[in-house]
Design a protein around this motif. Structure first.
Motif, PDB file in Angstrom:
ATOM      1  N   LEU A   1       3.582   6.010  -2.526  1.00 51.75           N
ATOM      2  CA  LEU A   1       4.828   6.776  -2.617  1.00 51.75           C
ATOM      3  C   LEU A   1       5.442   6.739  -4.013  1.00 51.75           C
ATOM      4  O   LEU A   1       5.850   7.771  -4.554  1.00 51.75           O
ATOM      5  N   SER A   2       5.499   5.543  -4.617  1.00 48.86           N
ATOM      6  CA  SER A   2       6.214   5.395  -5.887  1.00 48.86           C
ATOM      7  C   SER A   2       5.331   5.582  -7.114  1.00 48.86           C
ATOM      8  O   SER A   2       5.811   5.977  -8.168  1.00 48.86           O
ATOM      9  N   GLU A   3       4.044   5.284  -7.000  1.00 49.90           N
ATOM     10  CA  GLU A   3       3.160   5.392  -8.158  1.00 49.90           C
ATOM     11  C   GLU A   3       2.041   6.413  -7.965  1.00 49.90           C
ATOM     12  O   GLU A   3       1.251   6.644  -8.877  1.00 49.90           O
ATOM     13  N   GLN A   4       1.990   7.014  -6.773  1.00 54.43           N
ATOM     14  CA  GLN A   4       0.986   8.039  -6.463  1.00 54.43           C
ATOM     15  C   GLN A   4      -0.436   7.566  -6.749  1.00 54.43           C
ATOM     16  O   GLN A   4      -1.269   8.293  -7.298  1.00 54.43           O
ATOM     17  N   ILE A   5      -0.710   6.308  -6.384  1.00 54.11           N
ATOM     18  CA  ILE A   5      -2.044   5.739  -6.568  1.00 54.11           C
ATOM     19  C   ILE A   5      -2.613   5.386  -5.197  1.00 54.11           C
ATOM     20  O   ILE A   5      -2.098   4.482  -4.526  1.00 54.11           O
ATOM     21  N   PRO A   6      -3.661   6.087  -4.750  1.00 55.83           N
ATOM     22  CA  PRO A   6      -4.288   5.727  -3.473  1.00 55.83           C
ATOM     23  C   PRO A   6      -4.832   4.292  -3.541  1.00 55.83           C
ATOM     24  O   PRO A   6      -5.624   3.964  -4.426  1.00 55.83           O
ATOM     25  N   SER A   7      -4.393   3.438  -2.631  1.00 57.77           N
ATOM     26  CA  SER A   7      -4.733   2.011  -2.709  1.00 57.77           C
ATOM     27  C   SER A   7      -5.013   1.445  -1.330  1.00 57.77           C
ATOM     28  O   SER A   7      -4.576   1.988  -0.312  1.00 57.77           O
TER      29      SER A   7
ATOM     30  N   THR B   1     -11.892  10.780  -7.127  1.00 51.66           N
ATOM     31  CA  THR B   1     -13.005   9.983  -6.615  1.00 51.66           C
ATOM     32  C   THR B   1     -13.737  10.734  -5.501  1.00 51.66           C
ATOM     33  O   THR B   1     -13.098  11.253  -4.578  1.00 51.66           O
ATOM     34  N   PRO B   2     -15.072  10.818  -5.558  1.00 46.85           N
ATOM     35  CA  PRO B   2     -15.829  11.549  -4.522  1.00 46.85           C
ATOM     36  C   PRO B   2     -15.559  10.996  -3.121  1.00 46.85           C
ATOM     37  O   PRO B   2     -15.392   9.780  -2.944  1.00 46.85           O
ATOM     38  N   GLN B   3     -15.515  11.871  -2.152  1.00 46.29           N
ATOM     39  CA  GLN B   3     -15.223  11.478  -0.777  1.00 46.29           C
ATOM     40  C   GLN B   3     -16.248  10.490  -0.240  1.00 46.29           C
ATOM     41  O   GLN B   3     -15.899   9.559   0.487  1.00 46.29           O
ATOM     42  N   TRP B   4     -17.527  10.659  -0.604  1.00 51.62           N
ATOM     43  CA  TRP B   4     -18.556   9.748  -0.103  1.00 51.62           C
ATOM     44  C   TRP B   4     -18.315   8.315  -0.584  1.00 51.62           C
ATOM     45  O   TRP B   4     -18.592   7.355   0.138  1.00 51.62           O
ATOM     46  N   LEU B   5     -17.759   8.181  -1.790  1.00 53.41           N
ATOM     47  CA  LEU B   5     -17.486   6.859  -2.330  1.00 53.41           C
ATOM     48  C   LEU B   5     -16.304   6.222  -1.594  1.00 53.41           C
ATOM     49  O   LEU B   5     -16.332   5.021  -1.267  1.00 53.41           O
ATOM     50  N   ILE B   6     -15.293   7.001  -1.306  1.00 54.26           N
ATOM     51  CA  ILE B   6     -14.149   6.511  -0.545  1.00 54.26           C
ATOM     52  C   ILE B   6     -14.591   6.062   0.842  1.00 54.26           C
ATOM     53  O   ILE B   6     -14.168   5.004   1.336  1.00 54.26           O
TER      54      ILE B   6
ATOM     55  N   PHE C   1      -6.705  -8.763  -2.098  1.00 54.13           N
ATOM     56  CA  PHE C   1      -7.243  -7.827  -3.083  1.00 54.13           C
ATOM     57  C   PHE C   1      -6.449  -6.531  -3.055  1.00 54.13           C
ATOM     58  O   PHE C   1      -5.770  -6.212  -2.069  1.00 54.13           O
ATOM     59  N   ILE C   2      -6.528  -5.813  -4.158  1.00 52.78           N
ATOM     60  CA  ILE C   2      -5.957  -4.470  -4.275  1.00 52.78           C
ATOM     61  C   ILE C   2      -7.063  -3.562  -4.789  1.00 52.78           C
ATOM     62  O   ILE C   2      -7.636  -3.813  -5.857  1.00 52.78           O
ATOM     63  N   ILE C   3      -7.397  -2.547  -4.008  1.00 57.20           N
ATOM     64  CA  ILE C   3      -8.390  -1.543  -4.410  1.00 57.20           C
ATOM     65  C   ILE C   3      -7.633  -0.259  -4.744  1.00 57.20           C
ATOM     66  O   ILE C   3      -6.814   0.207  -3.948  1.00 57.20           O
ATOM     67  N   GLN C   4      -7.918   0.306  -5.908  1.00 61.77           N
ATOM     68  CA  GLN C   4      -7.278   1.561  -6.309  1.00 61.77           C
ATOM     69  C   GLN C   4      -8.346   2.558  -6.735  1.00 61.77           C
ATOM     70  O   GLN C   4      -9.299   2.204  -7.439  1.00 61.77           O
ATOM     71  N   VAL C   5      -8.178   3.802  -6.300  1.00 63.43           N
ATOM     72  CA  VAL C   5      -9.147   4.845  -6.641  1.00 63.43           C
ATOM     73  C   VAL C   5      -8.435   6.004  -7.333  1.00 63.43           C
ATOM     74  O   VAL C   5      -7.262   6.284  -7.063  1.00 63.43           O
ATOM     75  N   LEU C   6      -9.154   6.667  -8.220  1.00 63.23           N
ATOM     76  CA  LEU C   6      -8.614   7.850  -8.878  1.00 63.23           C
ATOM     77  C   LEU C   6      -8.603   9.020  -7.899  1.00 63.23           C
ATOM     78  O   LEU C   6      -9.435   9.083  -6.986  1.00 63.23           O
TER      79      LEU C   6
ATOM     80  N   THR D   1       0.834  -1.200   0.000  1.00 63.22           N
ATOM     81  CA  THR D   1       0.000   0.000   0.000  1.00 63.22           C
ATOM     82  C   THR D   1       0.871   1.252   0.000  1.00 63.22           C
ATOM     83  O   THR D   1       0.625   2.208  -0.755  1.00 63.22           O
ATOM     84  N   HIS D   2       1.900   1.259   0.849  1.00 61.42           N
ATOM     85  CA  HIS D   2       2.815   2.396   0.942  1.00 61.42           C
ATOM     86  C   HIS D   2       3.584   2.577  -0.362  1.00 61.42           C
ATOM     87  O   HIS D   2       3.811   3.710  -0.801  1.00 61.42           O
TER      88      HIS D   2
END
Length: 286
Positions: free
Chosen positions: A149-155, A183-188, A175-180, A144-145
């Motif tokens: 840090l390296s790919e700037q993808i919230p996961s 992405t709306p805060q309510w969805l996160i 599993f790996i979950i990745q969001v843009l 996750t880190h």
């Protein structure tokens, strides 16, 4: 049969990769004759590498994850291709079984401090290399880190291996979950709430298949399954590839009449005569 599901929300804000890696981790355990803690550690890394492998775009692209650490395991390696086929090993498998305060295998203690390095061979002149300091040693948190840090993808990453009473692998997955970023805060917040039900992914994997886990994670969020993969533990070693190690050996190490080199990934043994070894090293027999 191992299985990876790649799913995407209809609004394309959330991608989820889910894997049942039970067969792959059990195969690795048998090949390397691993006790519980090395099985759990390597199983987590193999699961992560396999899911990250299917994120690659090119058919011949490969990915490797290397952990260098201060703990008794000394290090772990996992290598995957774009179909999720994977192989790996631990540098030291002679590790006593130790239970942590939560009643689980003490993988964190066996890894200790160190670094996690991801190497992607994308067919370019130089591979992409990303490296981070380990933040926990539990592997999922470290992956996750790495993404942040390296790919700037919230996961969000979950990895687990459940060991049975006979030390075989009862279940393994993650599993790996990745969001843009937009992405709306309510969805996160919805996703974060659902993640509370997956604190023990190895137990969940024992009870539910990847389709059921996808449905639970997405909940009322509309999504579609984009692709399924059926990876396996796969080593592509050969005598020709192993030959490249011989020039690294000293003359003393190849002075015996019969030289044996063992593949780190599948434990297959390759043999060379002294004459063959010197010819490979120097181009002529001695």
């Amino acid at each position: 049969m191992a299985r990876i599901l790649r799913s995407l929300s209809k609004d394309k804000n959330v991608a989820i990769f889910i894997m049942d890696s039970t067969d792959i981790v059990e195969e690795a355990r048998k090949i390397h004759d691993l006790p519980p803690i090395p099985t759990a550690a390597l199983g987590r890394l193999l699961t992560a590498a396999s899911m990250m492998g299917v994120m690659l775009k090119g058919e011949n692209h490969t990915l490797s994850i290397q952990i260098s650490c201060s703990g008794v395991l000394k290090g772990l390696v996992a290598v995957s291709d774009s179909k999720g086929n994977v192989k790996g090993y631990v540098k030291n498998k002679d590790v006593f079984t130790e239970i942590n305060e939560a009643g689980k295998l003490n993988v964190k203690g066996a890894i200790g401090e160190g670094t996690l390095t991801v190497i992607k061979d994308l067919g370019l002149k130089e591979p992409y290399i990303g490296q981070i300091e380990l933040v926990s040693g539990e592997i999922a948190e470290d992956i996750t880190h790495y993404f942040a840090l390296s790919e700037q993808i919230p996961s969000a990453v979950a990895l687990g291996v459940l060991i049975d009473t006979d030390e075989s692998v009862r279940s393994a997955g993650g599993f790996i979950i990745q969001v843009l970023p937009e992405t709306p805060q309510w969805l996160i917040e919805k996703l974060e709430e659902r993640l509370k039900n997956f604190s023990n992914i190895s137990s969940v994997s024992a009870e539910k298949d990847v389709l059921q886990i996808a449905a639970d994670l997405f909940g009322d969020i509309e999504y579609e399954v984009l692709e399924e993969y059926f990876p396996r533990y796969k080593c592509d070693c050969s005598k020709e590839k192993v030959e490249s190690m011989i020039p690294l050996l000293t003359d003393e190490e190849i002075s015996d009449d019969r030289i044996e080199i063992v593949c780190s990934f599948c434990e297959k043994k390759y043999h060379f005569t002294k004459e063959e070894a010197f010819k490979i090293k120097y181009g002529s027999k001695e």
